[in-house]
Scaffold this active site. Sequence first.
Site, mmCIF file in Angstrom:
data_model
loop_
_atom_site.group_PDB
_atom_site.id
_atom_site.type_symbol
_atom_site.label_atom_id
_atom_site.label_comp_id
_atom_site.label_asym_id
_atom_site.label_seq_id
_atom_site.Cartn_x
_atom_site.Cartn_y
_atom_site.Cartn_z
ATOM 1 N N CYS A 86 0.813 -1.188 0.012
ATOM 2 C CA CYS A 86 -0.001 0.118 -0.002
ATOM 3 C C CYS A 86 0.960 1.385 -0.003
ATOM 4 O O CYS A 86 0.599 2.083 0.771
ATOM 5 C CB CYS A 86 -0.941 -0.046 0.873
ATOM 6 S SG CYS A 86 -0.273 -0.536 2.596
ATOM 7 N N GLY A 87 1.835 1.177 -0.712
ATOM 8 C CA GLY A 87 2.691 2.383 -1.053
ATOM 9 C C GLY A 87 3.257 2.692 0.323
ATOM 10 O O GLY A 87 3.746 1.725 1.000
#
Lengths: 288, 137
Positions: A86-87
């Site tokens: 998720c980044g």
Amino acid sequence: MPSLKDVSDKIVGVKKTSQITKAMNMVSAAKLRGAQQKMEDFHPYAGKFNDTMASLSGASGDYPLMEVRDVKTAEIVVVTSDRGLCGSFNANIVKMAEKKMAEYEAAGVKVSLVCVGKKGNQALKKTGKVRTKHLDIMGNFQMFNAREIAQDIAANFEESGADEVTIMYGHFKSVGVQVPTAIHLLPVKPTEEAGDEVAAASGDYIYEPSQEEIMEVLLPLYMNVMIYNSMLQVGASEQAARMTAMDNATNACSDIVDELTSIFNKARQAAITGDLMDIVGGAEALKG
Amino acid sequence: MAQIELEVVTPAGPVVREQVDIVTAPGFGGVFGVLANHAPFLSTIKIGELAYKQDGSESALMVSGGFCEVSDNKITFIVESCEKGTDIDVDRALKAKERAEKRLAEVKAKGEKINMVRAEAALHRAIARVSVAQKSN
């Protein structure tokens, strides 16, 4: 020059990756809706709760959870997601916690950590300061999960295991923006002086039991509310961050596919040109 | 008959929002009743049965800990969980009660204090659930 087969294999591979990232993007979009709904459902409860807390602000007394001590040990509750991809969402929260830890240590304050969510624990366990960890609950948690965490933190605070508790989580601002946020949790600060109107209104209340005893029940609940809220925020932020990350990945995939396709075409053309040269050369030789 | 607005909110969202005639709830000092135009009142709520009457029909909810506030002819329950009596399966609730009793006895024998508090709370919940379910079905 890579061979034609190599390039076409790579194109197929990248396309498959992009299918996966696209699917993950859509799954996150669906999960985000659920997480946002959960946040919305919690809203009335939190609102009413805070109203009541404010109307009780007149109550004073010695509550163990409001005891202000010299800060010798500070505790940071790091709320992150259980899953990655998720980044930089979790990394940002961890970075913020590390910065705060460094600040505390520079001031000669000991630090202990409570990790909620696997990713924070993974990143922070090497510091050796993790006191408790609550893993694998971020996917599907309820109020009682928050209550368990709150009880543990409160007990530790009351036994002077920590003199100040801060909670760090990723605040869900919008689908595009999630901000790592730190909130002071313990000791609970008395609500700021309410306006005269509120104070006057609360004076008319009948309390059962006394105002002070209600406060004693309310303070642990207040912690539950704060922790539950931060977990909800992280739940929604995680999905939003993953959506963005997967969207970027899908775009990157299509860029790579474009690039590889043009390499493939060049290689194909070079091969055809080579073949033609051979044929023409062969024909010329036969004529000779 | 004058009515009072009843609202029950839990972390999972609002459960009830209705105009009712009378509300009885398990307060700190025992069960209390609230009619329309009650004076402002704030009490903690124990695990138990929240009953309300509405035009002659009676409904029961099982609530767990929290508190309630009465003001401006409105009674708001802010509780951690709430179940409608009609949603509870009596047989399952009875079995859960038996289990809770057994567990409490075990824990008592061992003398674990923290687990005893938990087991007692579980039993309270089970008892409340059974009584609410039996009334509603």
